[in-house]
Design a protein around this motif. Sequence first.
Motif, PDB file in Angstrom:
ATOM      1  N   LEU A  78       0.827  -1.204   0.000  1.00  0.00           N
ATOM      2  CA  LEU A  78       0.000   0.000   0.000  1.00  0.00           C
ATOM      3  C   LEU A  78       0.862   1.256   0.000  1.00  0.00           C
ATOM      4  CD1 LEU A  78      -2.670   1.565   0.326  1.00  0.00           C
ATOM      5  CD2 LEU A  78      -2.496   1.169   2.799  1.00  0.00           C
ATOM      6  N   ALA A  79       1.940   1.254   0.763  1.00  0.00           N
ATOM      7  CA  ALA A  79       2.842   2.409   0.802  1.00  0.00           C
ATOM      8  C   ALA A  79       3.403   2.691  -0.589  1.00  0.00           C
ATOM      9  CB  ALA A  79       3.978   2.163   1.792  1.00  0.00           C
ATOM     10  N   GLY A  80       3.724   1.635  -1.324  1.00  0.00           N
ATOM     11  CA  GLY A  80       4.201   1.810  -2.682  1.00  0.00           C
ATOM     12  C   GLY A  80       3.155   2.469  -3.566  1.00  0.00           C
ATOM     13  N   LYS A  81       1.911   2.043  -3.404  1.00  0.00           N
ATOM     14  CA  LYS A  81       0.821   2.631  -4.188  1.00  0.00           C
ATOM     15  C   LYS A  81       0.642   4.104  -3.836  1.00  0.00           C
ATOM     16  CE  LYS A  81      -2.797   0.208  -5.246  1.00  0.00           C
ATOM     17  NZ  LYS A  81      -4.077  -0.534  -5.233  1.00  0.00           N
ATOM     18  N   PHE A 155      10.040   6.780   1.636  1.00  0.00           N
ATOM     19  CA  PHE A 155       9.277   5.773   2.377  1.00  0.00           C
ATOM     20  C   PHE A 155      10.054   5.420   3.633  1.00  0.00           C
ATOM     21  CE2 PHE A 155       8.505   1.016   2.850  1.00  0.00           C
ATOM     22  CZ  PHE A 155       7.362   1.178   3.609  1.00  0.00           C
ATOM     23  N   VAL A 156       9.406   5.613   4.787  1.00  0.00           N
ATOM     24  CA  VAL A 156       9.993   5.233   6.072  1.00  0.00           C
ATOM     25  C   VAL A 156       9.173   4.062   6.617  1.00  0.00           C
ATOM     26  CG1 VAL A 156      10.644   5.986   8.389  1.00  0.00           C
ATOM     27  CG2 VAL A 156      10.676   7.627   6.500  1.00  0.00           C
ATOM     28  N   ARG A 160       9.211   6.237  12.730  1.00  0.00           N
ATOM     29  CA  ARG A 160      10.162   7.333  12.891  1.00  0.00           C
ATOM     30  C   ARG A 160      10.190   8.285  11.701  1.00  0.00           C
ATOM     31  NH1 ARG A 160      12.163   2.588  14.666  1.00  0.00           N
ATOM     32  NH2 ARG A 160      12.429   2.411  16.908  1.00  0.00           N
ATOM     33  N   VAL A 161       9.099   8.338  10.981  1.00  0.00           N
ATOM     34  CA  VAL A 161       9.003   9.218   9.815  1.00  0.00           C
ATOM     35  C   VAL A 161       9.123  10.694  10.210  1.00  0.00           C
ATOM     36  CG1 VAL A 161       6.480   9.217   9.902  1.00  0.00           C
ATOM     37  CG2 VAL A 161       7.632   9.729   7.745  1.00  0.00           C
ATOM     38  N   TYR A 162       8.799  11.031  11.459  1.00  0.00           N
ATOM     39  CA  TYR A 162       8.898  12.415  11.914  1.00  0.00           C
ATOM     40  C   TYR A 162      10.330  12.938  11.854  1.00  0.00           C
ATOM     41  CZ  TYR A 162      10.540  10.303  16.275  1.00  0.00           C
ATOM     42  OH  TYR A 162      11.238   9.575  17.204  1.00  0.00           O
ATOM     43  N   ILE A 163      11.308  12.039  11.947  1.00  0.00           N
ATOM     44  CA  ILE A 163      12.712  12.453  11.882  1.00  0.00           C
ATOM     45  C   ILE A 163      13.030  13.002  10.495  1.00  0.00           C
ATOM     46  CG2 ILE A 163      15.098  11.604  11.961  1.00  0.00           C
ATOM     47  CD1 ILE A 163      14.208   9.668  14.166  1.00  0.00           C
ATOM     48  N   VAL A 164      12.513  12.331   9.466  1.00  0.00           N
ATOM     49  CA  VAL A 164      12.689  12.808   8.094  1.00  0.00           C
ATOM     50  C   VAL A 164      11.943  14.124   7.892  1.00  0.00           C
ATOM     51  CG1 VAL A 164      12.111  12.331   5.685  1.00  0.00           C
ATOM     52  CG2 VAL A 164      13.102  10.535   7.106  1.00  0.00           C
ATOM     53  N   ALA A 165      10.699  14.175   8.386  1.00  0.00           N
ATOM     54  CA  ALA A 165       9.882  15.383   8.217  1.00  0.00           C
ATOM     55  C   ALA A 165      10.527  16.589   8.889  1.00  0.00           C
ATOM     56  CB  ALA A 165       8.487  15.135   8.794  1.00  0.00           C
ATOM     57  N   LYS A 166      11.132  16.370  10.038  1.00  0.00           N
ATOM     58  CA  LYS A 166      11.819  17.458  10.740  1.00  0.00           C
ATOM     59  C   LYS A 166      12.949  18.013   9.893  1.00  0.00           C
ATOM     60  CE  LYS A 166      14.539  18.415  14.913  1.00  0.00           C
ATOM     61  NZ  LYS A 166      15.157  17.830  16.141  1.00  0.00           N
ATOM     62  N   ASN A 172      14.032  23.368   4.537  1.00  0.00           N
ATOM     63  CA  ASN A 172      13.158  23.961   3.517  1.00  0.00           C
ATOM     64  C   ASN A 172      13.199  23.195   2.188  1.00  0.00           C
ATOM     65  OD1 ASN A 172      11.250  25.926   2.758  1.00  0.00           O
ATOM     66  ND2 ASN A 172      12.817  27.172   1.763  1.00  0.00           N
ATOM     67  N   LEU A 173      13.179  21.859   2.285  1.00  0.00           N
ATOM     68  CA  LEU A 173      13.170  21.019   1.089  1.00  0.00           C
ATOM     69  C   LEU A 173      11.749  20.970   0.527  1.00  0.00           C
ATOM     70  CD1 LEU A 173      15.454  18.086   2.294  1.00  0.00           C
ATOM     71  CD2 LEU A 173      16.103  20.219   1.167  1.00  0.00           C
ATOM     72  N   LYS A 174      11.646  21.002  -0.784  1.00  0.00           N
ATOM     73  CA  LYS A 174      10.333  21.112  -1.420  1.00  0.00           C
ATOM     74  C   LYS A 174      10.009  19.886  -2.275  1.00  0.00           C
ATOM     75  CE  LYS A 174       9.789  25.412   0.017  1.00  0.00           C
ATOM     76  NZ  LYS A 174       8.754  25.800   1.004  1.00  0.00           N
ATOM     77  N   ASP A 175       8.706  19.685  -2.463  1.00  0.00           N
ATOM     78  CA  ASP A 175       8.184  18.704  -3.427  1.00  0.00           C
ATOM     79  C   ASP A 175       8.710  17.294  -3.195  1.00  0.00           C
ATOM     80  OD1 ASP A 175       6.790  20.785  -4.749  1.00  0.00           O
ATOM     81  OD2 ASP A 175       8.626  21.318  -5.835  1.00  0.00           O
ATOM     82  N   ILE A 176       8.687  16.851  -1.951  1.00  0.00           N
ATOM     83  CA  ILE A 176       9.061  15.479  -1.617  1.00  0.00           C
ATOM     84  C   ILE A 176       7.856  14.813  -0.957  1.00  0.00           C
ATOM     85  CG2 ILE A 176      10.594  13.968  -0.306  1.00  0.00           C
ATOM     86  CD1 ILE A 176      12.730  16.099  -0.427  1.00  0.00           C
ATOM     87  N   ARG A 177       7.370  13.758  -1.563  1.00  0.00           N
ATOM     88  CA  ARG A 177       6.250  13.011  -0.970  1.00  0.00           C
ATOM     89  C   ARG A 177       6.794  12.081   0.094  1.00  0.00           C
ATOM     90  NH1 ARG A 177       1.816  10.313  -4.799  1.00  0.00           N
ATOM     91  NH2 ARG A 177       1.387  12.542  -4.973  1.00  0.00           N
ATOM     92  N   VAL A 178       6.155  12.066   1.273  1.00  0.00           N
ATOM     93  CA  VAL A 178       6.646  11.287   2.411  1.00  0.00           C
ATOM     94  C   VAL A 178       5.538  10.369   2.924  1.00  0.00           C
ATOM     95  CG1 VAL A 178       7.628  11.381   4.732  1.00  0.00           C
ATOM     96  CG2 VAL A 178       8.244  13.138   3.051  1.00  0.00           C
ATOM     97  N   VAL A 179       5.874   9.086   3.063  1.00  0.00           N
ATOM     98  CA  VAL A 179       4.930   8.079   3.558  1.00  0.00           C
ATOM     99  C   VAL A 179       5.577   7.335   4.720  1.00  0.00           C
ATOM    100  CG1 VAL A 179       3.611   5.996   3.014  1.00  0.00           C
ATOM    101  CG2 VAL A 179       3.888   7.782   1.279  1.00  0.00           C
TER     102      VAL A 179
END
Length: 246
Positions: A78-81, A155-156, A160-166, A172-179
């Motif tokens: 599902l994450a891949g989708k 994809f995390v 711990r996806v919040y570490i990447v989001a932080k 100020n990185l733009k246009d990166i989809r994060v799941v």
Amino acid sequence: MEYINYKYNSAAFKKVAQKVLEGKYDGLLFAPIFYDESLLFLKEFKKKNIPIVMIDSNISEIEGLDYIGQDAYQSGYLAGKLISFGVKSDNTVLIMKITREIETTSVYLQRIKGFHSFFKENKELSNYKFSEISIKDSEYNKLTKEMFKGINSIFVPNSRVYIVAKFIKENNLKDIRVVGYDLLKDNLAYLDDGKIDFLINQKPQDQGYLGISHLYKKLVLKEEIEITNYIPLEIIVKENAGTLIK
């Protein structure tokens, strides 16, 4: 009812596992974390011939054990989708493995396997490229902007996806989809801020409740019930998070 907790390391788990093996219990509700150690523990505990219910992570190598939780392979699929939705052009995907120590849980590995399987089965997505980075969650200072250069999606495979989001927000990185996974407070905050696009909810409260209910039915009501009970996958975005974001 007895609750047994331990520090997040294999040595601490082995110590409490031995305590459980020596104790007298009518049933066991168990959330495996360390795969190899959990496998050895369950092989020994199963000899007691009392009901065992696993939640969160399934160890299918041992027959006759009950499991309540998500299908880890399908959640990775599902994450891949979710990564692929609306993206038709070339896409470079980073699988960011953020762990406390070497991650050996079955659920973690199955998510990654399912993620790759989605793209293998969908040949029209052959324009996707993949890379992987592994760090410990205590090594935030090792993240660099160079790691994210040319990356369109991340994809995390754990909470711990919040570490990447932080890092994305601070730089100020733009246009990166994060799941990623789980409705932790920090994850929800970055979801609300637009730095995380999708969270896959494992419904841990439901797993715990159903696990105890499962044991009650087997021990008290003597009911025969399904060995595997998969909880539906739930996709959380900013727009449907509602009161979860505070």
